[in-house]
Every structure is written in structure tokens, then in C-alpha cells.
Motif scaffolding. Structure first.
Motif, PDB file in Angstrom:
ATOM      1  N   PHE A 146       0.830  -1.204   0.000  1.00 12.46           N
ATOM      2  CA  PHE A 146       0.000   0.000   0.000  1.00 12.46           C
ATOM      3  C   PHE A 146       0.869   1.261   0.000  1.00 12.46           C
ATOM      4  N   GLN A 147       1.958   1.244   0.751  1.00  7.91           N
ATOM      5  CA  GLN A 147       2.869   2.391   0.757  1.00  7.91           C
ATOM      6  C   GLN A 147       3.484   2.595  -0.628  1.00  7.91           C
ATOM      7  N   LYS A 148       3.797   1.503  -1.294  1.00  9.57           N
ATOM      8  CA  LYS A 148       4.395   1.588  -2.622  1.00  9.57           C
ATOM      9  C   LYS A 148       3.415   2.199  -3.621  1.00  9.57           C
ATOM     10  N   VAL A 149       2.144   1.906  -3.483  1.00  6.82           N
ATOM     11  CA  VAL A 149       1.139   2.529  -4.356  1.00  6.82           C
ATOM     12  C   VAL A 149       1.221   4.045  -4.214  1.00  6.82           C
ATOM     13  N   ALA A 150       1.203   4.523  -2.980  1.00  5.04           N
ATOM     14  CA  ALA A 150       1.215   5.967  -2.733  1.00  5.04           C
ATOM     15  C   ALA A 150       2.522   6.609  -3.183  1.00  5.04           C
ATOM     16  N   ALA A 151       3.643   5.931  -2.951  1.00  4.36           N
ATOM     17  CA  ALA A 151       4.949   6.500  -3.273  1.00  4.36           C
ATOM     18  C   ALA A 151       5.257   6.467  -4.775  1.00  4.36           C
ATOM     19  N   ASP A 152       4.951   5.344  -5.407  1.00  5.59           N
ATOM     20  CA  ASP A 152       5.327   5.169  -6.808  1.00  5.59           C
ATOM     21  C   ASP A 152       4.309   5.713  -7.797  1.00  5.59           C
ATOM     22  N   TYR A 153       3.070   5.866  -7.355  1.00  5.68           N
ATOM     23  CA  TYR A 153       1.995   6.319  -8.243  1.00  5.68           C
ATOM     24  C   TYR A 153       1.206   7.443  -7.566  1.00  5.68           C
ATOM     25  N   PRO A 154       1.843   8.589  -7.325  1.00  3.70           N
ATOM     26  CA  PRO A 154       1.194   9.656  -6.559  1.00  3.70           C
ATOM     27  C   PRO A 154      -0.073  10.236  -7.197  1.00  3.70           C
ATOM     28  N   GLU A 155      -0.259  10.024  -8.484  1.00  9.34           N
ATOM     29  CA  GLU A 155      -1.440  10.563  -9.167  1.00  9.34           C
ATOM     30  C   GLU A 155      -2.590   9.558  -9.275  1.00  9.34           C
ATOM     31  N   THR A 156      -2.393   8.338  -8.792  1.00 15.33           N
ATOM     32  CA  THR A 156      -3.437   7.323  -8.920  1.00 15.33           C
ATOM     33  C   THR A 156      -4.637   7.655  -8.034  1.00 15.33           C
ATOM     34  N   THR A 157      -5.787   7.269  -8.506  1.00 15.75           N
ATOM     35  CA  THR A 157      -7.003   7.453  -7.707  1.00 15.75           C
ATOM     36  C   THR A 157      -7.034   6.489  -6.523  1.00 15.75           C
ATOM     37  N   LEU A 158      -6.137   5.521  -6.505  1.00 17.82           N
ATOM     38  CA  LEU A 158      -6.071   4.539  -5.414  1.00 17.82           C
ATOM     39  C   LEU A 158      -5.215   5.007  -4.245  1.00 17.82           C
ATOM     40  N   LYS A 159      -4.550   6.135  -4.395  1.00 16.99           N
ATOM     41  CA  LYS A 159      -3.614   6.589  -3.368  1.00 16.99           C
ATOM     42  C   LYS A 159      -4.271   6.735  -1.997  1.00 16.99           C
ATOM     43  N   GLY A 160      -5.385   7.434  -1.928  1.00 21.75           N
ATOM     44  CA  GLY A 160      -6.062   7.643  -0.650  1.00 21.75           C
ATOM     45  C   GLY A 160      -6.502   6.347  -0.009  1.00 21.75           C
ATOM     46  N   ASP A 161      -7.059   5.462  -0.809  1.00 21.33           N
ATOM     47  CA  ASP A 161      -7.509   4.181  -0.269  1.00 21.33           C
ATOM     48  C   ASP A 161      -6.323   3.330   0.174  1.00 21.33           C
ATOM     49  N   ALA A 162      -5.227   3.371  -0.580  1.00 22.66           N
ATOM     50  CA  ALA A 162      -4.039   2.608  -0.198  1.00 22.66           C
ATOM     51  C   ALA A 162      -3.499   3.096   1.143  1.00 22.66           C
ATOM     52  N   LEU A 163      -3.453   4.412   1.331  1.00 21.08           N
ATOM     53  CA  LEU A 163      -2.978   4.964   2.604  1.00 21.08           C
ATOM     54  C   LEU A 163      -3.923   4.591   3.746  1.00 21.08           C
ATOM     55  N   PHE A 164      -5.220   4.653   3.488  1.00 19.47           N
ATOM     56  CA  PHE A 164      -6.199   4.258   4.500  1.00 19.47           C
ATOM     57  C   PHE A 164      -6.014   2.789   4.887  1.00 19.47           C
ATOM     58  N   ARG A 165      -5.858   1.931   3.886  1.00 21.65           N
ATOM     59  CA  ARG A 165      -5.684   0.496   4.158  1.00 21.65           C
ATOM     60  C   ARG A 165      -4.386   0.232   4.920  1.00 21.65           C
ATOM     61  N   ALA A 166      -3.340   1.006   4.627  1.00 19.36           N
ATOM     62  CA  ALA A 166      -2.100   0.882   5.392  1.00 19.36           C
ATOM     63  C   ALA A 166      -2.362   1.244   6.848  1.00 19.36           C
ATOM     64  N   GLY A 167      -3.214   2.229   7.060  1.00 14.82           N
ATOM     65  CA  GLY A 167      -3.603   2.593   8.421  1.00 14.82           C
ATOM     66  C   GLY A 167      -4.354   1.467   9.115  1.00 14.82           C
ATOM     67  N   VAL A 168      -5.268   0.851   8.417  1.00 12.47           N
ATOM     68  CA  VAL A 168      -6.025  -0.268   8.980  1.00 12.47           C
ATOM     69  C   VAL A 168      -5.080  -1.399   9.374  1.00 12.47           C
ATOM     70  N   CYS A 169      -4.152  -1.717   8.494  1.00 10.91           N
ATOM     71  CA  CYS A 169      -3.192  -2.796   8.796  1.00 10.91           C
ATOM     72  C   CYS A 169      -2.370  -2.458  10.034  1.00 10.91           C
ATOM     73  N   ASN A 170      -1.928  -1.214  10.133  1.00 13.36           N
ATOM     74  CA  ASN A 170      -1.168  -0.813  11.315  1.00 13.36           C
ATOM     75  C   ASN A 170      -2.016  -0.914  12.570  1.00 13.36           C
ATOM     76  N   ALA A 171      -3.269  -0.518  12.484  1.00 14.60           N
ATOM     77  CA  ALA A 171      -4.160  -0.625  13.640  1.00 14.60           C
ATOM     78  C   ALA A 171      -4.316  -2.084  14.064  1.00 14.60           C
ATOM     79  N   LEU A 172      -4.453  -2.968  13.104  1.00 17.24           N
ATOM     80  CA  LEU A 172      -4.592  -4.387  13.409  1.00 17.24           C
ATOM     81  C   LEU A 172      -3.330  -4.969  14.038  1.00 17.24           C
ATOM     82  N   LEU A 173      -2.193  -4.367  13.736  1.00 13.16           N
ATOM     83  CA  LEU A 173      -0.926  -4.787  14.336  1.00 13.16           C
ATOM     84  C   LEU A 173      -0.672  -4.114  15.690  1.00 13.16           C
ATOM     85  N   GLY A 174      -1.585  -3.214  16.078  1.00  7.81           N
ATOM     86  CA  GLY A 174      -1.433  -2.515  17.347  1.00  7.81           C
ATOM     87  C   GLY A 174      -0.560  -1.281  17.266  1.00  7.81           C
ATOM     88  N   ASN A 175      -0.245  -0.844  16.057  1.00 10.35           N
ATOM     89  CA  ASN A 175       0.576   0.351  15.850  1.00 10.35           C
ATOM     90  C   ASN A 175      -0.331   1.567  15.654  1.00 10.35           C
TER      91      ASN A 175
END
Length: 75
Positions: A33-62
Motif C-alpha cells: 500500500f505504501q508503494k502505491v502511494a509512493a510510486d503512483y502519486p497521481e493514482t485514484t487509489l492513493k487515498g484508499d491505499a494509505l487508508f488500508r495501510a492505516g487499517v493494517c497498522n491498527a490491526l498490528l497494534g501500531n
């Protein structure tokens, strides 16, 4: 990924992250998900990828990292 310059490379990377999320491989999902945001900054998936990275971190307790990703997603 062999086709990083493809028109659908951002989609492929996002769905790799989603697949890892579904398999509960959250650290690998975050990396994708981080790679989506970093490598494709203009993609419409950027916001969702960052959100999903947040969800994964929350599930890991971070919680701090999760909040940072949520804030980036909302920006």
C-alpha cells in the motif's frame, strides 16, 4: 513487479496489498500500500491505499502509525 511502467501497475500493486491484507500478512500489505502511494502519486487509489495501510497498522497494534496513515489519506 516486471511491468512497473504498465498503465495498470498501480492497480496491480494495490490488489497485491489487498490480497496480503486478506491473508492477514499485514506487514507485507502495508509495504504494498505504501508503494502505491509512493510510486503512483497521481493514482485514484492513493487515498484508499494509505487508508488500508492505516487499517493494517491498527490491526498490528501500531496506533500512532495508523493515525499517521489516516491523516495522509484524508489530506
Amino acid at each position: 513487479m516486471n511491468y512497473a511502467k504498465s498503465d495498470v501497475a498501480d492497480d496491480a500493486r494495490y490488489w497485491m496489498g489487498w490480497s496480503m491484507y486478506q491473508l492477514k500478512k499485514y506487514k507485507v500489505a502495508i509495504a504494498n500500500f505504501q508503494k502505491v502511494a509512493a510510486d503512483y502519486p497521481e493514482t485514484t487509489l492513493k487515498g484508499d491505499a494509505l487508508f488500508r495501510a492505516g487499517v493494517c497498522n491498527a490491526l498490528l497494534g501500531n496506533d500512532k502509525a495508523a493515525i499517521e496513515f489516516y491523516e495522509k489519506a484524508a489530506a
